[in-house]
Design an enzyme around this catalytic site. Sequence first.
Site, PDB file in Angstrom:
ATOM      1  N   HIS A  33       0.839  -1.242  -0.185  1.00 19.47           N
ATOM      2  CA  HIS A  33       0.237  -0.012  -0.051  1.00 19.47           C
ATOM      3  C   HIS A  33       0.809   1.292  -0.103  1.00 19.47           C
ATOM      4  CE1 HIS A  33       0.247  -0.370   4.485  1.00 19.47           C
ATOM      5  NE2 HIS A  33       0.159   0.952   4.448  1.00 19.47           N
TER       6      HIS A  33
ATOM      7  N   ASP B  28       0.581  -7.739   1.324  1.00 19.17           N
ATOM      8  CA  ASP B  28       0.954  -6.472   1.600  1.00 19.17           C
ATOM      9  C   ASP B  28       2.405  -6.040   1.297  1.00 19.17           C
ATOM     10  OD1 ASP B  28       0.740  -3.527   1.746  1.00 19.17           O
ATOM     11  OD2 ASP B  28       0.256  -3.668   3.811  1.00 19.17           O
TER      12      ASP B  28
ATOM     13  N   SER C 171       3.837   2.767   8.436  1.00 16.75           N
ATOM     14  CA  SER C 171       3.832   1.472   7.334  1.00 16.75           C
ATOM     15  C   SER C 171       4.736   1.616   6.429  1.00 16.75           C
ATOM     16  CB  SER C 171       2.328   2.046   6.433  1.00 16.75           C
ATOM     17  OG  SER C 171       1.251   1.723   7.048  1.00 16.75           O
TER      18      SER C 171
END
Length: 254
Positions: free
Chosen positions: A75, A121, A211
Site C-alpha cells: 500500500h 501487503d 507503514s
Amino acid sequence: MGRLARRVLGTLALVAVIAALIGQFFKADAGEQIIGGDRVAIADHPYIVYLATADGFQYCGGTLVAPDKVVTAAHCGEAFAPDWIRVVAGREDKQGDAGVVARVRDVWIHPDYRDVTLGDDVAVLTLAQRLPYRTMPIAADRVVYGSETDATILGWGRTTEAGGASRYLRGAQVPLVSDHDCAGDYDKFNERAMVCAGLPQGGVDTCQGDSGGPLIVDGRLVGISSWGQGCAEPGKPGVYTRVAAYADLISAHL
C-alpha cells in the site's frame, strides 16, 4: 493502518488527489508510527529508510535489503507513481540534509495485493542508484516467529494516535503475539500472510507514518508494518506482513 497526513502540494487538484490517497492507503483502519518508543540513532539502524513524495513529505517507511532494493508495504508502493517517490536513507532527522535521497526506478507490488486486511501487503522498490549503507537480511523461515519473541520496530510515524509524525527516527521493543491470540484479536488475521506484535495492555506500537517499516528479530527482517486497529490500543497489536511467507518472491526481485 497506513500512515499519511495531509499536505498542500501546490494546486488544488493535486491536493485533492493526495487527500484521496491518504484516505485510501494510510488510514485503512487497518494502520500504524512508533508510540511508546524512544529516539534512536540512524547509525545503529543504517538499513531503515523512509519514503517521501517528490516535495519531501514522508509517508511510509522501508528497509534496505540490497544496495539498490527496498522492501516496503504494497500500500506504500502503490500510493504514488515511481517517479514521485523518493527513498531517503541515512537521515535520522527529517528536517536535516544528511544521507542520500534516491529516486525509484521501478516498483514491484505483489500481484495478488488488494487490501491490507487480505494480506500480500509487500512491495520491492528498485532504486536508481546503489546506497552505501548496511542492508538487512530477510527471514526465510518461521522459526523466528515464536510467541513472546522480542522484536524491534522503527519509524518516523506518529508518537500518539491523534498526534503528529515524529521529526526524528524512533524505535521500540515489542513481543511477537501468537497466531492463536492474534486471530482472537482480529477476525481478518491470516497466519499464512501476517504476524502480530505488541503488548497485551497496549502502549507501544507503530502508527500512521510507520507503514512499510521493519519488524526485526535477531538481525533479520521478519515483518513489514501493515495494519491494525488504532495505535497501541489494548488487545489490538500491530499487524505485519509475514516476510518468511514471501521470502522467495522478495528474493527473486533482489
